[in-house]
Design a protein around this motif. Sequence first.
Motif, short mmCIF file in Angstrom:
data_model
loop_
_atom_site.label_atom_id
_atom_site.label_comp_id
_atom_site.label_asym_id
_atom_site.label_seq_id
_atom_site.Cartn_x
_atom_site.Cartn_y
_atom_site.Cartn_z
N ALA A 172 8.77 23.75 -25.33
CA ALA A 172 7.92 23.59 -26.51
C ALA A 172 6.81 22.57 -26.25
CB ALA A 172 8.77 23.15 -27.70
N PRO A 173 5.66 22.75 -26.91
CA PRO A 173 4.55 21.80 -26.76
C PRO A 173 4.94 20.39 -27.20
CG PRO A 173 3.78 23.82 -27.78
CD PRO A 173 5.27 23.90 -27.76
N VAL A 174 4.34 19.41 -26.54
CA VAL A 174 4.58 17.99 -26.84
C VAL A 174 3.26 17.37 -27.28
CG1 VAL A 174 5.30 15.75 -25.91
CG2 VAL A 174 6.47 17.85 -25.19
N PHE A 175 3.32 16.57 -28.34
CA PHE A 175 2.12 15.93 -28.89
C PHE A 175 2.29 14.42 -28.75
CE2 PHE A 175 -1.39 14.82 -31.41
CZ PHE A 175 -2.10 15.96 -31.78
N LEU A 176 1.51 13.82 -27.83
CA LEU A 176 1.58 12.38 -27.57
C LEU A 176 0.51 11.65 -28.37
CD1 LEU A 176 1.91 12.52 -23.67
CD2 LEU A 176 3.77 12.14 -25.31
N THR A 177 0.91 10.59 -29.06
CA THR A 177 -0.06 9.77 -29.79
C THR A 177 0.07 8.32 -29.33
OG1 THR A 177 1.50 9.41 -31.60
CG2 THR A 177 -0.02 11.25 -31.82
N ILE A 247 -7.15 15.81 -27.59
CA ILE A 247 -7.25 17.14 -28.18
C ILE A 247 -8.17 17.14 -29.38
CG2 ILE A 247 -5.22 16.77 -29.63
CD1 ILE A 247 -6.08 20.07 -27.87
N SER A 248 -8.32 15.99 -30.04
CA SER A 248 -9.16 15.92 -31.24
C SER A 248 -10.63 16.13 -30.95
CB SER A 248 -8.97 14.56 -31.92
OG SER A 248 -9.31 13.50 -31.04
N SER A 287 -5.19 9.23 -35.29
CA SER A 287 -4.08 9.72 -36.10
C SER A 287 -4.25 11.21 -36.33
CB SER A 287 -4.06 8.99 -37.45
OG SER A 287 -3.20 9.65 -38.35
N PRO A 288 -3.33 12.05 -35.86
CA PRO A 288 -3.47 13.49 -36.04
C PRO A 288 -3.49 13.89 -37.51
CG PRO A 288 -1.58 12.99 -34.64
CD PRO A 288 -2.14 11.70 -35.10
N ALA A 289 -2.69 13.20 -38.33
CA ALA A 289 -2.65 13.53 -39.76
C ALA A 289 -4.01 13.30 -40.40
CB ALA A 289 -1.58 12.70 -40.45
N LYS A 290 -4.68 12.19 -40.03
CA LYS A 290 -6.00 11.93 -40.59
C LYS A 290 -7.03 12.93 -40.07
CE LYS A 290 -5.40 6.96 -41.40
NZ LYS A 290 -5.88 5.61 -41.06
N GLY A 296 -11.04 17.79 -39.04
CA GLY A 296 -11.40 17.69 -37.64
C GLY A 296 -10.55 18.62 -36.79
N LEU A 297 -9.25 18.51 -36.94
CA LEU A 297 -8.32 19.34 -36.17
C LEU A 297 -7.72 20.38 -37.10
CD1 LEU A 297 -7.04 19.49 -33.32
CD2 LEU A 297 -5.15 18.11 -34.21
N ARG A 298 -7.76 21.62 -36.68
CA ARG A 298 -7.21 22.70 -37.50
C ARG A 298 -5.74 22.47 -37.80
NH1 ARG A 298 -9.11 28.63 -35.62
NH2 ARG A 298 -7.09 29.02 -36.61
#
Length: 469
Positions: A172-177, A247-248, A287-290, A296-298
């Motif tokens: 599964a994809p991994v999202f690093l912040t 990615i953003s 912040s991906p949520a923001k 900005g990000l779909r």
Amino acid sequence: MPDKASPDFPARLLVIDHGRDLAELSFAHPGAFTPLHVECGRAGAAALHTGRYDIVLADLDSLSDLSEDASRAVSRLARLGGTALIIAVSATGSVSDAVSALQAGAHDCLVRPVSFEALSDRIAVLRARHDRRGALPPVSGATPKGAGRLVARSPQMKRVREQLARIANSPAPVFLTGESGTGKRLAAETLHALGPQAAMPFVAVDCAMPTYSDEGSAEDALMELAGDEGMRALMRAGGGTLYLNEISALGPTAQARLMNLVDPGGTTGTSHAAELKLRVVCSTARSPAKLVGQDGLRADLFYRLNVLPLHLPPLRQRPEDIAPLSGHFLKSFARSAGKPMQGFTAGARAFLEAHEWPGNVRQLENLMHRTVSMFEEVLVTPQMLAAADIEGIASGRQPVATFGEADDILPMWQQEQRIIEAAIARFGGNVSKAAAALEISPSTIYRKRQAWDERQSGDDQQSPMAGAA
């Protein structure tokens, strides 16, 4: 000629020099390099924009048309160069020029005249260093040799390492912040090294760099994301890890194409008969949520990529890692440079621990690199760190490097005097600026100075040697 500079000779070399000696150096050894010579910074930037190079050899004086500030020109070349080794060439051998070039993104700085032996030796050292640290992917797209090494003395980083081990076998994809410089790239490489795809390619992509067309297949999207070499490596191996940094930064069209490319189960559809098994790891310093909230990000892309989220804490929240990280970087750079540096004095350790590290691990690494480049001593002192701490000097928030060592304890008033006088010196004698940085009033500084003078005068009068000259 021995295979020194790269495992993939002849290396693709871009020479940026208004003269001919650097170009003649490379053309004289056709078995070592496939060179392209341009005479100015703009031509070099254009070459990097349209082609891929293993090494960029840039004369600092030849970059003035790209920017009057040589460090800004180097920074632009470093961004355009992607995985290329950037080697600056200085005509003067100035330490400040070398430090500025390294700070801007160069991997090393040579002084004219440059010999072929010196160039090939430096390339060999740089390749070995980056292979150990996993900082640059090999030109061939093979698995980074330095992957899987995360310093984890702090509880937070130990948890990160444990999480990476737990999710390594999942497709599964991994999202690093995490903030810039916290080690997201190294975490992705560690994940790759621990998983079933360790023997396959690791291909890193800076999403702020590529351009995308409006139409095309999923395979075309992968080609644009990973580049020609990365795509060939992935297809040849039947899979691997695709790391999408920041990615953003992808625009709407690129995000739509990425949606068609990535499947949550880790399978990528292409026009080939066999499906390409691809582990996708992406990262962002924001912040991906923001980002989703600000359009900005779909949202649908975010939820497809954010299957296994993992956060890397900033260095200021894990001070236990400062000592082992600084020791690792110091010894690694000293070994590469052939210098005797082995460790830190007590004052130097206190300096490092007192630092805020807004640039995180990358800033600490850069500081160690500059310290090794500028000095020769066996033990690093706080004064050496202060001289190499460009970011701290520029911000005015540099930890005071004038503390005595553990065996040289000074009275409190003398330590206070050193702190204040160091701040005044840092601001060129401007008491008001020093007071603002120390968060005290200028009148406080003037009163303390008067008290120090009176104390010193009293000590002189009481001394049996007073006046005996």
